[in-house]
Design a protein around this motif. Sequence first.
Motif, PDB file in Angstrom:
ATOM      1  N   VAL A  58       0.828  -1.210   0.000  1.00 56.65           N
ATOM      2  CA  VAL A  58       0.000   0.000   0.000  1.00 56.65           C
ATOM      3  C   VAL A  58       0.860   1.256   0.000  1.00 56.65           C
ATOM      4  CG1 VAL A  58      -1.704   1.337   1.295  1.00 56.65           C
ATOM      5  CG2 VAL A  58      -1.956  -1.143   1.109  1.00 56.65           C
ATOM      6  N   LEU A  59       1.976   1.221   0.731  1.00 57.04           N
ATOM      7  CA  LEU A  59       2.823   2.413   0.843  1.00 57.04           C
ATOM      8  C   LEU A  59       3.771   2.535  -0.342  1.00 57.04           C
ATOM      9  CD1 LEU A  59       3.607   2.503   4.672  1.00 57.04           C
ATOM     10  CD2 LEU A  59       1.739   3.584   3.406  1.00 57.04           C
ATOM     11  N   ASP A  60       3.197   2.570  -1.507  1.00 62.44           N
ATOM     12  CA  ASP A  60       3.940   2.783  -2.737  1.00 62.44           C
ATOM     13  C   ASP A  60       4.157   4.290  -2.933  1.00 62.44           C
ATOM     14  OD1 ASP A  60       4.808   1.999  -5.576  1.00 62.44           O
ATOM     15  OD2 ASP A  60       3.201   3.453  -5.936  1.00 62.44           O
ATOM     16  N   PRO A  61       5.386   4.733  -3.162  1.00 64.67           N
ATOM     17  CA  PRO A  61       5.651   6.178  -3.256  1.00 64.67           C
ATOM     18  C   PRO A  61       4.798   6.907  -4.287  1.00 64.67           C
ATOM     19  CG  PRO A  61       7.707   4.989  -3.022  1.00 64.67           C
ATOM     20  CD  PRO A  61       6.639   3.951  -3.192  1.00 64.67           C
ATOM     21  N   LEU A  62       4.548   6.307  -5.439  1.00 71.90           N
ATOM     22  CA  LEU A  62       3.730   6.973  -6.453  1.00 71.90           C
ATOM     23  C   LEU A  62       2.291   7.140  -5.970  1.00 71.90           C
ATOM     24  CD1 LEU A  62       5.009   5.329  -9.773  1.00 71.90           C
ATOM     25  CD2 LEU A  62       5.455   7.648  -8.919  1.00 71.90           C
ATOM     26  N   ARG A  63       1.770   6.094  -5.347  1.00 68.07           N
ATOM     27  CA  ARG A  63       0.407   6.166  -4.815  1.00 68.07           C
ATOM     28  C   ARG A  63       0.323   7.214  -3.706  1.00 68.07           C
ATOM     29  NH1 ARG A  63      -0.347   1.031  -3.205  1.00 68.07           N
ATOM     30  NH2 ARG A  63      -1.550   0.393  -5.030  1.00 68.07           N
ATOM     31  N   LEU A  64       1.315   7.225  -2.808  1.00 63.76           N
ATOM     32  CA  LEU A  64       1.315   8.186  -1.707  1.00 63.76           C
ATOM     33  C   LEU A  64       1.434   9.615  -2.230  1.00 63.76           C
ATOM     34  CD1 LEU A  64       3.641   6.268   0.791  1.00 63.76           C
ATOM     35  CD2 LEU A  64       1.158   6.547   0.958  1.00 63.76           C
ATOM     36  N   SER A  65       2.249   9.811  -3.248  1.00 65.02           N
ATOM     37  CA  SER A  65       2.398  11.147  -3.833  1.00 65.02           C
ATOM     38  C   SER A  65       1.066  11.644  -4.383  1.00 65.02           C
ATOM     39  CB  SER A  65       3.443  11.122  -4.948  1.00 65.02           C
ATOM     40  OG  SER A  65       4.720  10.786  -4.445  1.00 65.02           O
ATOM     41  N   GLU A  66       0.317  10.736  -4.994  1.00 66.42           N
ATOM     42  CA  GLU A  66      -0.991  11.101  -5.540  1.00 66.42           C
ATOM     43  C   GLU A  66      -1.976  11.451  -4.428  1.00 66.42           C
ATOM     44  OE1 GLU A  66      -4.754   8.956  -7.850  1.00 66.42           O
ATOM     45  OE2 GLU A  66      -2.812   7.941  -7.743  1.00 66.42           O
ATOM     46  N   VAL A  67      -2.012  10.625  -3.391  1.00 66.69           N
ATOM     47  CA  VAL A  67      -2.990  10.821  -2.316  1.00 66.69           C
ATOM     48  C   VAL A  67      -2.699  12.081  -1.509  1.00 66.69           C
ATOM     49  CG1 VAL A  67      -3.785   9.867  -0.096  1.00 66.69           C
ATOM     50  CG2 VAL A  67      -3.659   8.401  -2.125  1.00 66.69           C
ATOM     51  N   PHE A  68      -1.420  12.334  -1.211  1.00 68.99           N
ATOM     52  CA  PHE A  68      -1.063  13.458  -0.341  1.00 68.99           C
ATOM     53  C   PHE A  68      -0.709  14.733  -1.105  1.00 68.99           C
ATOM     54  CE2 PHE A  68      -0.417   9.849   2.531  1.00 68.99           C
ATOM     55  CZ  PHE A  68      -1.093  10.317   3.651  1.00 68.99           C
ATOM     56  N   SER A  69      -0.736  14.675  -2.440  1.00 70.89           N
ATOM     57  CA  SER A  69      -0.458  15.848  -3.278  1.00 70.89           C
ATOM     58  C   SER A  69       0.886  16.488  -2.961  1.00 70.89           C
ATOM     59  CB  SER A  69      -1.584  16.890  -3.127  1.00 70.89           C
ATOM     60  OG  SER A  69      -2.820  16.342  -3.509  1.00 70.89           O
ATOM     61  N   CYS A  70       1.887  15.653  -2.736  1.00 69.50           N
ATOM     62  CA  CYS A  70       3.264  16.103  -2.581  1.00 69.50           C
ATOM     63  C   CYS A  70       4.176  14.957  -3.015  1.00 69.50           C
ATOM     64  CB  CYS A  70       3.564  16.540  -1.147  1.00 69.50           C
ATOM     65  SG  CYS A  70       3.488  15.210   0.055  1.00 69.50           S
ATOM     66  N   HIS A  71       5.445  15.244  -3.160  1.00 64.88           N
ATOM     67  CA  HIS A  71       6.376  14.218  -3.632  1.00 64.88           C
ATOM     68  C   HIS A  71       6.817  13.344  -2.459  1.00 64.88           C
ATOM     69  CE1 HIS A  71       9.220  12.296  -6.261  1.00 64.88           C
ATOM     70  NE2 HIS A  71      10.226  12.619  -5.475  1.00 64.88           N
ATOM     71  N   VAL A  72       6.649  12.031  -2.599  1.00 66.87           N
ATOM     72  CA  VAL A  72       7.042  11.071  -1.568  1.00 66.87           C
ATOM     73  C   VAL A  72       8.104  10.149  -2.141  1.00 66.87           C
ATOM     74  CG1 VAL A  72       6.286   9.221  -0.028  1.00 66.87           C
ATOM     75  CG2 VAL A  72       4.741  11.146  -0.516  1.00 66.87           C
ATOM     76  N   GLN A  73       9.229  10.057  -1.436  1.00 64.52           N
ATOM     77  CA  GLN A  73      10.319   9.182  -1.840  1.00 64.52           C
ATOM     78  C   GLN A  73      10.597   8.171  -0.744  1.00 64.52           C
ATOM     79  OE1 GLN A  73      13.500  11.984  -3.163  1.00 64.52           O
ATOM     80  NE2 GLN A  73      14.103  10.273  -4.483  1.00 64.52           N
ATOM     81  N   ARG A  74      10.933   6.939  -1.153  1.00 63.29           N
ATOM     82  CA  ARG A  74      11.318   5.905  -0.198  1.00 63.29           C
ATOM     83  C   ARG A  74      12.808   5.619  -0.358  1.00 63.29           C
ATOM     84  NH1 ARG A  74       8.927   0.018   1.382  1.00 63.29           N
ATOM     85  NH2 ARG A  74      10.928  -1.020   1.693  1.00 63.29           N
ATOM     86  N   PHE A  75      13.535   5.610   0.772  1.00 64.04           N
ATOM     87  CA  PHE A  75      14.960   5.306   0.771  1.00 64.04           C
ATOM     88  C   PHE A  75      15.175   4.002   1.519  1.00 64.04           C
ATOM     89  CE2 PHE A  75      14.622   9.886   0.351  1.00 64.04           C
ATOM     90  CZ  PHE A  75      15.526  10.161  -0.663  1.00 64.04           C
ATOM     91  N   ASP A  76      15.684   2.995   0.842  1.00 62.19           N
ATOM     92  CA  ASP A  76      15.973   1.704   1.468  1.00 62.19           C
ATOM     93  C   ASP A  76      17.359   1.769   2.101  1.00 62.19           C
ATOM     94  OD1 ASP A  76      13.603   0.133   0.799  1.00 62.19           O
ATOM     95  OD2 ASP A  76      14.238   0.439  -1.273  1.00 62.19           O
TER      96      ASP A  76
END
Length: 246
Positions: free
Chosen positions: A215-233
């Motif tokens: 569920v916590l896919d960065p593209l999906r989160l960026s769409e839902v929260f209207s900001c850029h979300v990046q994941r760093f492993d």
Amino acid sequence: MISLHDVSIKQRVVSVTGSIPSGHSCHILGPNGAGKSTLLSLIAGLLIPDTGQVLIRDAAINTYSVDALAQFRCFQQQQQNTAFNLTVKESVSFFGQRLSIPDYLEHALEIHTFMHRPINQLSGGEMRRVQILRCLLQVVGALERGEALVLLDEPCQGLDYRHQLLLFELFAQLTKQGNTLIISHHDLNHALHYADTVWLMKDGGLHASGNTKDVLDPLRLSEVFSCHVQRFDITQDHALFQTCLE
């Protein structure tokens, strides 16, 4: 433990369907106004849906009496007012109906340092910890049997980093014992590390639900929260989210 079938409230929650098994921690995420608090109130039985049904343990929630629900279901709401000018100790005794705090709750919430202070002299974070304690004490018997349903609306509001971590470690301990926790908040990293499942809400609907990492896919989160979300492993087992305006 919990299942919702096409649950709606006009202009607030739209056709939500999903289930949460016993012993799981479900985190509800979404922007302000997405319907998170309303959904928690529906699950708690404080609101009646216009359509659909909420089931707890395979029985419609409206078949439970208030007393029966209160034995195993507790709900810490986002906004709570204390009507009486009590000390913390008096407040805990009044609402929790007990004089002592179990060690595992005291360890997580660290209430002892201000037990004798009046409620109206606490900081916002201290007050939040007292509210969470009162909520959990309501169902402490069910908690210790691993049978509780705990609903928390933005429990980290006002808490410093230490107490946020202590709180989520407590939640992890409670779910390991078989309790079911449903928590709304805004911290993607807490969700990534502590949620078994995530319900992602937008515009009153369930935008996505399921396994936390899926569920916590960065593209999906960026769409839902209207900001850029990046994941760093960072390592194979540890990752962090970072957000910024595009």
